[in-house]
Design a protein around this motif. Structure first.
Motif, PDB file in Angstrom:
ATOM      1  N   GLU A   1       1.352  -6.579   3.966  1.00 14.41           N
ATOM      2  CA  GLU A   1       1.410  -5.915   5.274  1.00 14.41           C
ATOM      3  C   GLU A   1       1.248  -4.414   5.021  1.00 14.41           C
ATOM      4  OE1 GLU A   1       0.807  -6.412   8.610  1.00 14.41           O
ATOM      5  OE2 GLU A   1       1.441  -8.304   7.696  1.00 14.41           O
ATOM      6  N   GLY A   2       0.154  -3.818   5.441  1.00 19.35           N
ATOM      7  CA  GLY A   2      -0.071  -2.396   5.172  1.00 19.35           C
ATOM      8  C   GLY A   2      -1.539  -2.148   4.908  1.00 19.35           C
ATOM      9  N   ASN A   3      -1.876  -0.943   4.440  1.00 21.05           N
ATOM     10  CA  ASN A   3      -3.280  -0.670   4.147  1.00 21.05           C
ATOM     11  C   ASN A   3      -3.500  -0.521   2.640  1.00 21.05           C
ATOM     12  OD1 ASN A   3      -2.627   2.034   3.413  1.00 21.05           O
ATOM     13  ND2 ASN A   3      -2.678   2.627   5.578  1.00 21.05           N
ATOM     14  N   PHE A   4      -4.729  -0.217   2.244  1.00 22.56           N
ATOM     15  CA  PHE A   4      -5.031  -0.151   0.811  1.00 22.56           C
ATOM     16  C   PHE A   4      -4.187   0.897   0.100  1.00 22.56           C
ATOM     17  CE2 PHE A   4      -7.238   1.972  -2.694  1.00 22.56           C
ATOM     18  CZ  PHE A   4      -7.252   0.933  -3.599  1.00 22.56           C
ATOM     19  N   ASP A   5      -3.997   2.053   0.741  1.00 19.40           N
ATOM     20  CA  ASP A   5      -3.208   3.100   0.092  1.00 19.40           C
ATOM     21  C   ASP A   5      -1.791   2.612  -0.227  1.00 19.40           C
ATOM     22  OD1 ASP A   5      -5.111   5.243  -0.101  1.00 19.40           O
ATOM     23  OD2 ASP A   5      -4.957   5.482   2.058  1.00 19.40           O
ATOM     24  N   ASP A   6      -1.217   1.795   0.682  1.00 16.81           N
ATOM     25  CA  ASP A   6       0.111   1.226   0.417  1.00 16.81           C
ATOM     26  C   ASP A   6       0.064   0.340  -0.823  1.00 16.81           C
ATOM     27  OD1 ASP A   6       1.177   2.399   2.750  1.00 16.81           O
ATOM     28  OD2 ASP A   6       0.400   0.753   3.969  1.00 16.81           O
ATOM     29  N   CYS A   7      -0.961  -0.489  -0.914  1.00 17.40           N
ATOM     30  CA  CYS A   7      -1.098  -1.388  -2.077  1.00 17.40           C
ATOM     31  C   CYS A   7      -1.253  -0.559  -3.351  1.00 17.40           C
ATOM     32  CB  CYS A   7      -2.324  -2.293  -1.921  1.00 17.40           C
ATOM     33  SG  CYS A   7      -2.226  -3.433  -0.531  1.00 17.40           S
ATOM     34  N   GLN A   8      -2.124   0.420  -3.292  1.00 18.07           N
ATOM     35  CA  GLN A   8      -2.399   1.211  -4.498  1.00 18.07           C
ATOM     36  C   GLN A   8      -1.153   1.998  -4.932  1.00 18.07           C
ATOM     37  OE1 GLN A   8      -6.215   2.862  -6.044  1.00 18.07           O
ATOM     38  NE2 GLN A   8      -5.649   4.647  -4.848  1.00 18.07           N
ATOM     39  N   ARG A   9      -0.406   2.506  -3.957  1.00 16.05           N
ATOM     40  CA  ARG A   9       0.811   3.263  -4.286  1.00 16.05           C
ATOM     41  C   ARG A   9       1.813   2.369  -5.020  1.00 16.05           C
ATOM     42  NH1 ARG A   9       4.322   3.141  -0.870  1.00 16.05           N
ATOM     43  NH2 ARG A   9       2.900   3.147   0.906  1.00 16.05           N
ATOM     44  N   MET A  10       1.983   1.137  -4.558  1.00 13.47           N
ATOM     45  CA  MET A  10       2.932   0.229  -5.224  1.00 13.47           C
ATOM     46  C   MET A  10       2.481  -0.092  -6.649  1.00 13.47           C
ATOM     47  SD  MET A  10       4.414  -2.288  -2.307  1.00 13.47           S
ATOM     48  CE  MET A  10       2.918  -2.864  -1.553  1.00 13.47           C
ATOM     49  N   ILE A  11       1.199  -0.332  -6.801  1.00  9.67           N
ATOM     50  CA  ILE A  11       0.665  -0.610  -8.134  1.00  9.67           C
ATOM     51  C   ILE A  11       0.923   0.580  -9.056  1.00  9.67           C
ATOM     52  CG2 ILE A  11      -1.482  -0.966  -9.442  1.00  9.67           C
ATOM     53  CD1 ILE A  11      -0.689  -3.336  -7.797  1.00  9.67           C
ATOM     54  N   LYS A  12       0.669   1.762  -8.537  1.00  8.79           N
ATOM     55  CA  LYS A  12       0.862   2.961  -9.356  1.00  8.79           C
ATOM     56  C   LYS A  12       2.320   3.129  -9.753  1.00  8.79           C
ATOM     57  CE  LYS A  12      -2.779   6.278  -8.908  1.00  8.79           C
ATOM     58  NZ  LYS A  12      -3.129   7.616  -8.442  1.00  8.79           N
ATOM     59  N   GLU A  13       3.226   2.795  -8.820  1.00 10.34           N
ATOM     60  CA  GLU A  13       4.654   2.894  -9.154  1.00 10.34           C
ATOM     61  C   GLU A  13       5.012   1.928 -10.263  1.00 10.34           C
ATOM     62  OE1 GLU A  13       7.489   2.847  -5.844  1.00 10.34           O
ATOM     63  OE2 GLU A  13       6.045   4.031  -4.685  1.00 10.34           O
ATOM     64  N   LEU A  14       4.475   0.717 -10.204  1.00  8.54           N
ATOM     65  CA  LEU A  14       4.784  -0.266 -11.242  1.00  8.54           C
ATOM     66  C   LEU A  14       4.204   0.169 -12.594  1.00  8.54           C
ATOM     67  CD1 LEU A  14       4.345  -3.615  -9.269  1.00  8.54           C
ATOM     68  CD2 LEU A  14       6.466  -2.532  -9.994  1.00  8.54           C
ATOM     69  N   PHE A  15       3.002   0.715 -12.577  1.00  7.78           N
ATOM     70  CA  PHE A  15       2.402   1.180 -13.829  1.00  7.78           C
ATOM     71  C   PHE A  15       3.109   2.422 -14.362  1.00  7.78           C
ATOM     72  CE2 PHE A  15      -1.142  -1.636 -12.855  1.00  7.78           C
ATOM     73  CZ  PHE A  15      -1.483  -2.075 -14.113  1.00  7.78           C
ATOM     74  N   ALA A  16       3.657   3.231 -13.444  1.00 10.73           N
ATOM     75  CA  ALA A  16       4.334   4.449 -13.882  1.00 10.73           C
ATOM     76  C   ALA A  16       5.701   4.127 -14.492  1.00 10.73           C
ATOM     77  CB  ALA A  16       4.486   5.411 -12.708  1.00 10.73           C
TER      78      ALA A  16
ATOM     79  N   LYS B   1      -2.913 -18.119  -0.800  1.00  8.95           N
ATOM     80  CA  LYS B   1      -2.456 -16.735  -0.861  1.00  8.95           C
ATOM     81  C   LYS B   1      -0.994 -16.653  -0.439  1.00  8.95           C
ATOM     82  CE  LYS B   1      -3.776 -15.391   3.816  1.00  8.95           C
ATOM     83  NZ  LYS B   1      -4.438 -14.454   4.692  1.00  8.95           N
ATOM     84  N   THR B   2      -0.323 -15.577  -0.828  1.00 11.84           N
ATOM     85  CA  THR B   2       1.081 -15.392  -0.485  1.00 11.84           C
ATOM     86  C   THR B   2       1.189 -14.124   0.340  1.00 11.84           C
ATOM     87  OG1 THR B   2       1.628 -16.352  -2.630  1.00 11.84           O
ATOM     88  CG2 THR B   2       3.400 -15.200  -1.473  1.00 11.84           C
ATOM     89  N   GLU B   3       1.797 -14.233   1.529  1.00  9.27           N
ATOM     90  CA  GLU B   3       1.933 -13.030   2.355  1.00  9.27           C
ATOM     91  C   GLU B   3       3.245 -12.330   2.041  1.00  9.27           C
ATOM     92  OE1 GLU B   3       1.041 -13.568   6.488  1.00  9.27           O
ATOM     93  OE2 GLU B   3      -0.838 -14.644   6.022  1.00  9.27           O
ATOM     94  N   VAL B   4       3.190 -11.025   1.870  1.00  7.78           N
ATOM     95  CA  VAL B   4       4.419 -10.260   1.613  1.00  7.78           C
ATOM     96  C   VAL B   4       4.438  -9.021   2.505  1.00  7.78           C
ATOM     97  CG1 VAL B   4       4.754 -10.965  -0.796  1.00  7.78           C
ATOM     98  CG2 VAL B   4       3.321  -8.993  -0.290  1.00  7.78           C
ATOM     99  N   GLU B   5       5.683  -8.552   2.766  1.00  6.18           N
ATOM    100  CA  GLU B   5       5.803  -7.288   3.495  1.00  6.18           C
ATOM    101  C   GLU B   5       5.512  -6.155   2.522  1.00  6.18           C
ATOM    102  OE1 GLU B   5       9.583  -7.314   5.459  1.00  6.18           O
ATOM    103  OE2 GLU B   5       8.985  -9.165   6.481  1.00  6.18           O
ATOM    104  N   GLY B   6       5.239  -4.989   3.057  1.00  5.95           N
ATOM    105  CA  GLY B   6       4.784  -3.909   2.191  1.00  5.95           C
ATOM    106  C   GLY B   6       5.867  -3.175   1.429  1.00  5.95           C
ATOM    107  N   THR B   7       6.812  -3.897   0.822  1.00  5.81           N
ATOM    108  CA  THR B   7       7.810  -3.196   0.002  1.00  5.81           C
ATOM    109  C   THR B   7       7.648  -3.605  -1.455  1.00  5.81           C
ATOM    110  OG1 THR B   7       9.520  -4.892   0.118  1.00  5.81           O
ATOM    111  CG2 THR B   7       9.468  -3.264   1.904  1.00  5.81           C
ATOM    112  N   LEU B   8       8.006  -2.677  -2.325  1.00  3.43           N
ATOM    113  CA  LEU B   8       7.871  -2.909  -3.753  1.00  3.43           C
ATOM    114  C   LEU B   8       8.759  -4.076  -4.192  1.00  3.43           C
ATOM    115  CD1 LEU B   8       6.302  -1.676  -6.059  1.00  3.43           C
ATOM    116  CD2 LEU B   8       8.234  -0.205  -6.544  1.00  3.43           C
ATOM    117  N   ASP B   9       9.969  -4.164  -3.616  1.00  4.69           N
ATOM    118  CA  ASP B   9      10.903  -5.235  -3.991  1.00  4.69           C
ATOM    119  C   ASP B   9      10.281  -6.604  -3.765  1.00  4.69           C
ATOM    120  OD1 ASP B   9      12.711  -3.420  -4.686  1.00  4.69           O
ATOM    121  OD2 ASP B   9      14.019  -3.635  -2.913  1.00  4.69           O
ATOM    122  N   GLN B  10       9.622  -6.753  -2.632  1.00  7.20           N
ATOM    123  CA  GLN B  10       9.002  -8.040  -2.313  1.00  7.20           C
ATOM    124  C   GLN B  10       7.884  -8.373  -3.280  1.00  7.20           C
ATOM    125  OE1 GLN B  10       7.820  -9.748   1.003  1.00  7.20           O
ATOM    126  NE2 GLN B  10       9.797  -9.665   2.056  1.00  7.20           N
ATOM    127  N   VAL B  11       7.119  -7.358  -3.634  1.00  7.64           N
ATOM    128  CA  VAL B  11       6.013  -7.580  -4.562  1.00  7.64           C
ATOM    129  C   VAL B  11       6.566  -7.997  -5.919  1.00  7.64           C
ATOM    130  CG1 VAL B  11       4.148  -6.417  -5.820  1.00  7.64           C
ATOM    131  CG2 VAL B  11       4.394  -6.058  -3.363  1.00  7.64           C
TER     132      VAL B  11
END
Ligand SMILES: *Cc1c(COP(=O)(O)O)cnc(C)c1O
Length: 471
Positions: free
Chosen positions: A191-206, A447-457
């Motif tokens: 749930e969200g846009n690409f920037d939300d997805c990319q931000r979460m990925i970056k947080e996990l990689f960071a 596919k699995t639907e998730v809300e746009g929070t890092l915890d859910q991912v």
């Protein structure tokens, strides 16, 4: 060749480590320690090479023999054996002055296949050779995900999880990802846009501990190998155009590039630094035009997110921008870091006039709005019987708007129109789908639907990764 971070806090690493590191551990991006410069004689020697052999030559400068040549050659040939055109990236003359570089002949019909097919082979190689588990994690605005999944589906020792923004990718893009049934593939529809997805990925990689514990690997264009692979077609296009127009040999050639994350156009910049005669790099955007504004005004500042006809370019925060900034700052890592810090704090970067002049000597930019994108598709369909996809149409429109008439430009055709039929239909054009795309509509979806929070991912990721370890 060694690789170092744009922020200067990573001791130099070799090719394989750079490939596996993705985002640098200091939050920066990896770049080659020195850019190899190809002489014009050498360049002419490359003219007759096939796409595959050209890639082998270019990679030999970046690899330092970390992979034996015969094994690399095998991987490169395997990567492009799935392409539907023998030239891999053929050049098509659209008008007197506009050449299209067709980058959509791979398995998922978008340019991402060129780098990601090779990266799939490389991940497989590393998994086997170093017995290292590979957990690929990436965000996609549509095309990267499909392409990365195709590159590694069913491959032993590799898992892939892709986040895509729910409902914000095209139907075909979504089906290309979610109809893959292999157990090593997890699609998270966020749930969200690409920037939300990319931000979460970056947080996990960071989070270096999380990244190391779970063996995270990146397929986004933060991965330098993706950029390196994409330099190849700039060279290839130059040779094909100057084969047809020998009077242009050695003359700087313009390239127009539909841009989102600044990865593809950065590859063009790198090719130019390597000695390819490149004129202007035309940065084509849609309404998400942060980069256009940067080139015109010297201010890099995201604003509202727009959903457009070219969803793969619906990006505000362009990851690879930092790589270019580093070169604009004459490879000064300290300054790059301070600019990026101030960006995090104030939400914008402003560069002084002298740097802006440098940027403008290398780039032109134009934001193509929706109506103009559709008009461009219509025009070339009517006049040249050539159906552009909406991303490629942005490239062509931007070239027409920014370059002096009569100068030759190579415009990158980044996707096949069948991927974006939603937009093609708006032009009242009926297209025929390639059979590989028609077939997607009848396949079951996973596919699995998730809300746009890092915890859910993370809650979805951990059991998925665990699955591989207990096997
Ligand atoms: C990814 C993509 C782009 C943008 O490329 P970047 O490297 O992110 O700038 C343009 N067109 C298509 C079709 C894409 O898939």
């Amino acid at each position: 060749m060694q690789y170092q971070s744009t922020r200067g806090q990573v001791s130099e690493v070799g090719f394989i480590d750079a490939f596996l590191m993705g985002l640098a551990t200091d939050g920066g991006l990896l770049v080659p320690s020195t850019i190899p410069v190809i002489s014009s004689d050498k360049l002419e020697e490359w003219r007759t090479l096939s796409f595959q052999d050209l890639m082998l030559e270019i990679f030999s400068y970046y690899l330092n023999e970390e992979i034996p040549n015969d094994e690399l050659k095998e991987m490169i040939y395997a990567s492009y054996s799935t392409f539907r055109h023998e030239d891999v990236t053929p050049v098509h003359q659209l008008t007197d002055d506009i050449y299209l570089l067709e980058l959509f002949h791979g398995p998922t019909f978008a340019f991402k296949d060129i780098a990601l097919q090779l990266m799939g082979q490389l991940y497989s190689y590393v998994a086997k050779k170093y017995k290292r588990p590979i957990n690929i994690l990436g965000a996609t605005s549509g095309d990267t995900g499909a392409s990365a999944i195709q590159g590694v589906r069913g491959k032993e020792g590799i898992n892939i999880c892709i986040l895509h923004p729910n409902g914000k990718v095209s139907k075909v893009q979504e089906l290309q990802m979610t109809t893959v049934q292999d157990e090593n593939v997890l699609n998270l529809s966020v749930e969200g846009n690409f920037d939300d997805c990319q931000r979460m990925i970056k947080e996990l990689f960071a989070d270096v501990n999380f990244k190391n514990e779970h063996h995270l690997c990146a397929i986004n264009s933060i991965n330098i190998v993706r950029i390196l692979a994409q330099t190849v077609y700039y060279f290839y296009a130059y040779f094909r155009v100057t084969d047809q127009r020998p009077e242009l040999k050695g003359v700087p050639l313009h390239f127009s590039v539909p841009t989102g994350n600044f990865g593809d156009i950065f590859a063009g910049y790198l090719a130019s630094r390597m000695g390819l005669p490149v004129g202007k790099l035309v940065l084509a955007t849609n309404e998400n035009n942060i980069l256009e504004r940067f080139v015109k005004e010297g201010i890099y500042k995201p604003d509202g997110f727009h959903t457009t006809y070219s969803p793969s370019m619906d990006i505000q925060v362009a990851s690879n921008f930092e790589r270019y900034l580093y070169y604009v700052l004459d490879e000064d890592a300290e300054q790059t870091e301070s600019y990026m810090k101030s960006f995090q704090e104030s939400g914008e970067i402003r560069i002084p006039q002298e740097l802006l002049s440098k940027v403008q000597s290398e780039f032109a930019a134009y934001g193509v709005i929706g109506a103009e994108c559709l008009a461009t598709i219509q025009k070339y369909n009517d006049e040249k019987a050539y159906l552009l996809d909406p991303h490629s149409a942005c490239g062509v429109a931007a070239a027409e708007r920014t370059l002096p008439a009569g100068e030759v430009v190579v415009s990158l055709a980044t996707a096949h129109p069948a991927k974006f039929n939603e937009s093609i239909e708006l032009c009242e054009i009926k297209q025929e789908f390639p059979p590989q795309i028609s077939a997607l509509y009848d396949m079951p979806v996973r596919k699995t639907e998730v809300e746009g929070t890092l915890d859910q991912v993370v809650a979805e990721l951990i059991p998925f990764y665990h699955r591989l370890q207990v096997k």
